[in-house]
Design a protein around this motif. Sequence first.
Motif, short mmCIF file in Angstrom:
data_model
loop_
_atom_site.label_atom_id
_atom_site.label_comp_id
_atom_site.label_asym_id
_atom_site.label_seq_id
_atom_site.Cartn_x
_atom_site.Cartn_y
_atom_site.Cartn_z
N ARG A 184 0.49 9.71 -7.80
CA ARG A 184 -0.78 9.08 -8.13
C ARG A 184 -1.59 8.67 -6.90
NH1 ARG A 184 1.70 3.30 -10.32
NH2 ARG A 184 1.86 2.27 -8.26
N SER A 185 -1.01 8.70 -5.72
CA SER A 185 -1.65 8.15 -4.53
C SER A 185 -2.40 9.22 -3.74
CB SER A 185 -0.62 7.49 -3.62
OG SER A 185 0.04 6.44 -4.28
N GLN B 8 5.71 7.18 11.33
CA GLN B 8 4.61 6.59 12.09
C GLN B 8 3.38 6.47 11.20
OE1 GLN B 8 3.73 8.25 16.01
NE2 GLN B 8 1.55 7.86 15.69
N LEU B 9 2.73 5.30 11.28
CA LEU B 9 1.59 5.02 10.42
C LEU B 9 0.30 4.80 11.20
CD1 LEU B 9 3.38 2.55 7.96
CD2 LEU B 9 2.97 5.00 7.63
N ALA C 285 -0.80 5.68 2.08
CA ALA C 285 -1.10 6.28 0.78
C ALA C 285 -1.71 5.20 -0.10
CB ALA C 285 0.16 6.85 0.15
N ALA C 286 -2.86 5.50 -0.70
CA ALA C 286 -3.61 4.48 -1.44
C ALA C 286 -3.71 4.83 -2.92
CB ALA C 286 -5.01 4.34 -0.85
N PRO D 179 3.69 6.66 3.22
CA PRO D 179 3.74 8.04 2.71
C PRO D 179 5.03 8.76 3.04
CG PRO D 179 2.37 7.91 4.67
CD PRO D 179 2.77 6.50 4.35
N GLY D 180 5.96 8.08 3.71
CA GLY D 180 7.25 8.70 4.01
C GLY D 180 8.31 8.37 2.97
#
Length: 774
Positions: A655-656, A701-702, A714-715, A747-748
Amino acid sequence: MSMTIPGSEVYSSRPLSPEQLQRFIPDTLRMHTVTQEQIDAVDALTYEVIRHRLWSVTEEMGEALKRMSGSPIVTDANDFDFAIGDEYGQEVQVGLYNTMLVGAVDLAVYWTLQHRATNPGIAEGDMFLCNDPWVGGGLHQNDVIVYQPVFHDGQLFAWTSAICHEPDLGGVGLGSFSPAAQDIFSESLPTPPVKVVRDFELQDDIADLWTRRSRVPMLVGLDLRAKIGANNVGRTRLHEVIERYGADTVKAVMKRMMADSESRLRAKLTDLPDGTWKATGYQDQSHEGDRSLHKITLAMTKAGDHLTFDFTGTDPQAGVINCTYAGMRGGVMLALLPILANDIPWSAGGLMRCFDLVAEEGTINNATFPAAVSRGPIGPAWLTGTLVAECLSQMLDRSVDLGKSVQASCCGTWDTAVIAGLDERGTVPVPFLNILMEPMAGGYGARPTVDGMDTGGLFCIPMGRIPDTEMSEFLYPMLVLWRREEADSGGPGRQRGGVSASLAMTPLGTSVPMGLVFASAGKAVSQNNGLAGGYPGNTGLDVLVRDVNVLDRFKDGVMPVGLDEIGGRIEIGQNYSQSYVAPGEVLYMHWQGGGGYGDPLSREPQAVVDDLRTGKISPEAAEKSYGVRVDAAGLLDAHATEELRRAVRDERRARSVVDDAVAGYPVLDVARGRRIDDNLVQVPGDDGGVGLVACAHCGQQLADSAHDDRLRLAAFDGAPAEAGPQVTSDHANYVDDEVVFRQYCCPGCWTALYTSIVPVGHPDHARSIALLAG
């Protein structure tokens, strides 16, 4: 000819210092002072003995007030406080009751020294009364302070004060809450400082004028005398301490208490990283008929040993959801005392030297006269404190030593319901008015290592209590159907937020409808946010059950234990409204719990099973929020839980929307990283700045500070109900703004890093890497 309206001046920055106040004090008013040499000369043992004696004085003042007052607000809820100040009113010792009031008491003394020292003068045996929020002392008109100068050998030595919330001081609305008010003239009018006691004698003309304004004059008159009595206790006990140890020694201890608290807080701040942390919160509705959101925004900057709380960008004052500078300052103290100064003596006069406030005049937490401010302490001031707590917790979360003080938001606000009518249980019908105090049982926010306290109280009243149900039914014509903790009201998290409770009552002993005033917030958007991915606690819900006579159910042998068993028609109570409860109808209130800490998918599965067994969460929440399954016997199904949690993470992935930049970022070795919070670490980079930010769980890493101005996450934005069963109300019932369940994930590994219920335009504070500097 023009003249200044008393109290219309707005404190827009730091209040007057003792040096500035001295310009307004006539030579005839001699002040007792001590030198720095005298302060330094006090030995450690004497210092501690006198310090604790002063603490005991405020405690005895509190007991005196509680024994003399007849108001459940005082006797049960502990919504009052006390202070001992030095000759200028700087707070040396405060009580452990309503801590918001700590931010306002000294302001009234400063104003009195500035405006009353010459005419009518300040003399031994005087006491002043004030309920003007622009002057200080309290945060709205129902906060009434009685304070006195204490003289020794003809010199002004100290001030003592007693303050409590009064149930009604007149105005259009019951309990002095007018949900439709657009200015203060629809509320209880503010009274600038006036001498209520001269030469140790209560002034009957002032007392009569004061009680005449109230719908419950006998109660207000009793509280007035109780506060005078509490101050008498304070003066007597303070003189005893002076007689035992000497005036100069006691004053030296008072000055040192403030200096020590200041130095200890500054030392703590020095050990914390510099940086800026931001938070934004909302009041849903400003007055009866309004359907808008109104924001307070905060940027907290820590530099060296000093804090600056900058509220620039806060919305203009509106409706009844305003507070004055005193309220804003009280909101700051609400959060600072338990979170940052929980191991420091609360000599507030010293603690308040460690921060500055920046706020535009005419905004909802720095309102100008004649704004309506009846909702001041439990609306904008409380929200101010919640935002300060959020920023302080994010700062402290980076510290191994101080991280234990981190706390997610508590119950968010006070859910106000005032009932009034005619009590016909006696031979002669008598009017009554009652503020339902059950929402004292709010849920506390979770901490990194422990769950929030269930129905633990209010963040601002550490010693608060809810009234005894039998006593409430004895005093007022009402029958309580139930008062109980509610499942799912605590925010889901690795550590769960404390659950809140609900109340259902019906009129009993009256044949006419009770008048009802609602004043609340947190029904459309979260005011009890979690931290580090923890979910917010429940949204509030107030309803009236119409077209029913619940007493008929009793005749049928049925005691309803839920709204679905009462029948009738459900009428949603707005945040601000005036209504009624007729005999046989039911008023239901469900106030807010605390926010969670950390991703709920990281919660120990057996803790979830225990919560399910004890009724803290529902089976729906166990699966949807925590990803935990139990077997038919109610025992943990470990294999099914592992599969369900994997499925929930897959759902988050599906969903993200993932930030494209993260695709080029590697997995880092986070063992050499520095903690940011439960989920994030800071890995040193080659640029000497923030460096690299990575997920503490999977190493993804972000962000790279050399190229990024925000975390690459991730939103997801969805319907608020997707947050889980703790969303008990539909935002469309209250506001026209679009409100969403917003979640940012790594997102990982798809760990939740931020979760809230906010309007679509809510700023992305959670993704900013500027706040990570230092």
